[in-house]
Each structure stands twice: as structure tokens, then as C-alpha cells.
Design an enzyme around this catalytic site. Sequence first.
Site, mmCIF file in Angstrom:
data_model
loop_
_atom_site.group_PDB
_atom_site.id
_atom_site.type_symbol
_atom_site.label_atom_id
_atom_site.label_comp_id
_atom_site.label_asym_id
_atom_site.label_seq_id
_atom_site.Cartn_x
_atom_site.Cartn_y
_atom_site.Cartn_z
ATOM 1 N N LYS A 116 0.837 -1.199 0.000
ATOM 2 C CA LYS A 116 0.000 0.000 0.000
ATOM 3 C C LYS A 116 0.883 1.266 0.000
ATOM 4 C CE LYS A 116 -3.869 -2.232 2.415
ATOM 5 N NZ LYS A 116 -4.815 -2.099 3.561
ATOM 6 N N TYR B 259 -12.260 -2.217 -3.622
ATOM 7 C CA TYR B 259 -12.817 -2.286 -2.266
ATOM 8 C C TYR B 259 -14.351 -2.304 -2.268
ATOM 9 C CZ TYR B 259 -8.293 -1.686 0.095
ATOM 10 O OH TYR B 259 -7.020 -1.862 0.600
ATOM 11 N N ASN C 250 -1.850 -0.213 7.055
ATOM 12 C CA ASN C 250 -1.307 -1.514 7.471
ATOM 13 C C ASN C 250 -0.448 -2.186 6.396
ATOM 14 O OD1 ASN C 250 -3.406 -2.173 5.825
ATOM 15 N ND2 ASN C 250 -4.498 -3.464 7.295
ATOM 16 N N HIS D 277 -1.846 -5.382 1.228
ATOM 17 C CA HIS D 277 -3.129 -6.038 0.944
ATOM 18 C C HIS D 277 -2.842 -7.413 0.362
ATOM 19 C CE1 HIS D 277 -7.090 -6.905 -0.722
ATOM 20 N NE2 HIS D 277 -6.436 -7.339 -1.779
ATOM 21 N N GLU E 275 -9.247 -9.848 -8.240
ATOM 22 C CA GLU E 275 -8.287 -8.760 -8.049
ATOM 23 C C GLU E 275 -7.158 -8.824 -9.078
ATOM 24 O OE1 GLU E 275 -7.398 -9.183 -3.882
ATOM 25 O OE2 GLU E 275 -9.383 -8.447 -3.306
HETATM 26 P P1 IDP Z 1 -7.741 -7.160 4.961
HETATM 27 O O1 IDP Z 1 -6.962 -6.043 4.287
HETATM 28 O O2 IDP Z 1 -6.936 -7.778 6.076
HETATM 29 O O3 IDP Z 1 -8.288 -8.165 3.993
HETATM 30 P P2 IDP Z 1 -10.407 -5.999 5.168
HETATM 31 O O4 IDP Z 1 -11.381 -6.305 6.249
HETATM 32 O O5 IDP Z 1 -10.688 -6.486 3.776
HETATM 33 O O6 IDP Z 1 -8.974 -6.467 5.687
HETATM 34 O O7 IDP Z 1 -10.286 -4.406 5.128
HETATM 35 C C1 IDP Z 1 -9.615 -3.747 4.079
HETATM 36 C C2 IDP Z 1 -8.738 -2.656 4.647
HETATM 37 O O8 IDP Z 1 -9.562 -1.637 5.194
HETATM 38 C C3 IDP Z 1 -7.855 -3.092 5.815
HETATM 39 O O9 IDP Z 1 -6.633 -3.632 5.373
HETATM 40 C C4 IDP Z 1 -7.664 -1.820 6.608
HETATM 41 O O10 IDP Z 1 -6.535 -1.074 6.158
HETATM 42 C C5 IDP Z 1 -8.921 -1.024 6.299
HETATM 43 N N1 IDP Z 1 -9.860 -1.043 7.419
HETATM 44 C C6 IDP Z 1 -10.545 -2.107 7.901
HETATM 45 N N2 IDP Z 1 -11.333 -1.753 8.926
HETATM 46 C C7 IDP Z 1 -11.143 -0.417 9.094
HETATM 47 C C8 IDP Z 1 -11.692 0.559 10.007
HETATM 48 O O11 IDP Z 1 -12.533 0.250 10.873
HETATM 49 N N3 IDP Z 1 -11.241 1.838 9.844
HETATM 50 C C9 IDP Z 1 -10.318 2.201 8.898
HETATM 51 N N4 IDP Z 1 -9.800 1.319 8.026
HETATM 52 C C10 IDP Z 1 -10.194 0.039 8.122
#
Ligand code: IDP
Length: 139
Positions: free
Chosen positions: A11, A51, A114, A117, A128
Site C-alpha cells: 500500500k 474495495y 497496514n 493487501h 483482483e
Molecule cells: P484485509 O486487508 O486484512 O483483507 P479488510 O477487512 O478487507 O482487511 O479491510 C480492508 C482494509 O480496510 C484493511 O486492510 C484496513 O486497512 C482497512 N480497514 C478495515 N477496517 C477499518 C476501520 O474500521 N477503519 C479504517 N480502516 C479500516
Amino acid sequence: MAIQTTFLMVKPDGVKRQLVGEIVDRFERKGFELKGAKLIQITEELAKKHYAEHAERPFFGELVEFITSGPVFAMVWEGENVISVARLMMGATNPAESAPGTIRGDFSTTLSHNVIHGSDSLASAEREIGLFFNENELV
Ligand code: IDP
């Protein structure tokens, strides 16, 4: 034995922090094979498609804004059970809960930033990869 392909993406925070080499190195050392890679600036349209499953979530706007805020490093990797193993190597979504030794556990403290992805299923990997790569970009 299941040979799979998956979509992984460093990212914008990971690219800015120059973690691309470290992350590629981890997957290479694990024994996975890189099938395609490119540094790209995601458009808002692509971000919303990528997304789409989060479209109704309160953080969707923030998510799209962040993923389009700078270049990402998009990759396709192949290997045995690579979809679930890559998710293990990435660590839990929330870096506050991801184990040390995982990518998120080692390099992040923030849920929205984080670092990486990775597709979470066969269906999402296929979707994807199709969103980000043309067939002629994969070897
Ligand atoms: P993943 O990336 O581990 O598959 P997902 O649930 O698909 O997780 O969420 C996509 C991305 O959205 C996450 O990697 C994270 O950066 C972001 N995200 C998830 N929940 C939140 C939130 O509550 N607030 C802000 N960003 C979030």
C-alpha cells in the site's frame, strides 16, 4: 497440494517507507514465485472496484482516499496454498493484533495504514488479479 495464485499489494504507506524490497524478499525466501509486478498510481475508479465489498462501511471514503494517495506496488504470486500462507505472513488486519514476525506485526501500528493487501480467497484472488493485470503482464 494446491498451487494457487494470489494478488498482493504494498500500500502507499509501505511504498513511501521503502518496504517494497523487504516485502518481496520475504515472499521469495518463503519459496513463492513472482509472476508479475508493477508500481502504479490507483485511480479512484479502480480503488472503488477493488474495495467494493466495503462500499457501505463508514470508513470507505477514507479507504479510497488512502489507497489513491500515492503509488502502490501490485504483485501476482504463485505457490502452494499461497492465498492463505500469504495472509499468515501478512498478519492480522489490525496491526495492534498482528503477531511479531508478520509484515503488519513488524512494520505497522495503524489499522488504516497496514502496509499490505492480500486476497482472502480463490474468488477474490481471481477478481483482483483481473482488476490490476492484463494477461500479457504475467509470466
Ligand atoms: P484485509 O486487508 O486484512 O483483507 P479488510 O477487512 O478487507 O482487511 O479491510 C480492508 C482494509 O480496510 C484493511 O486492510 C484496513 O486497512 C482497512 N480497514 C478495515 N477496517 C477499518 C476501520 O474500521 N477503519 C479504517 N480502516 C479500516
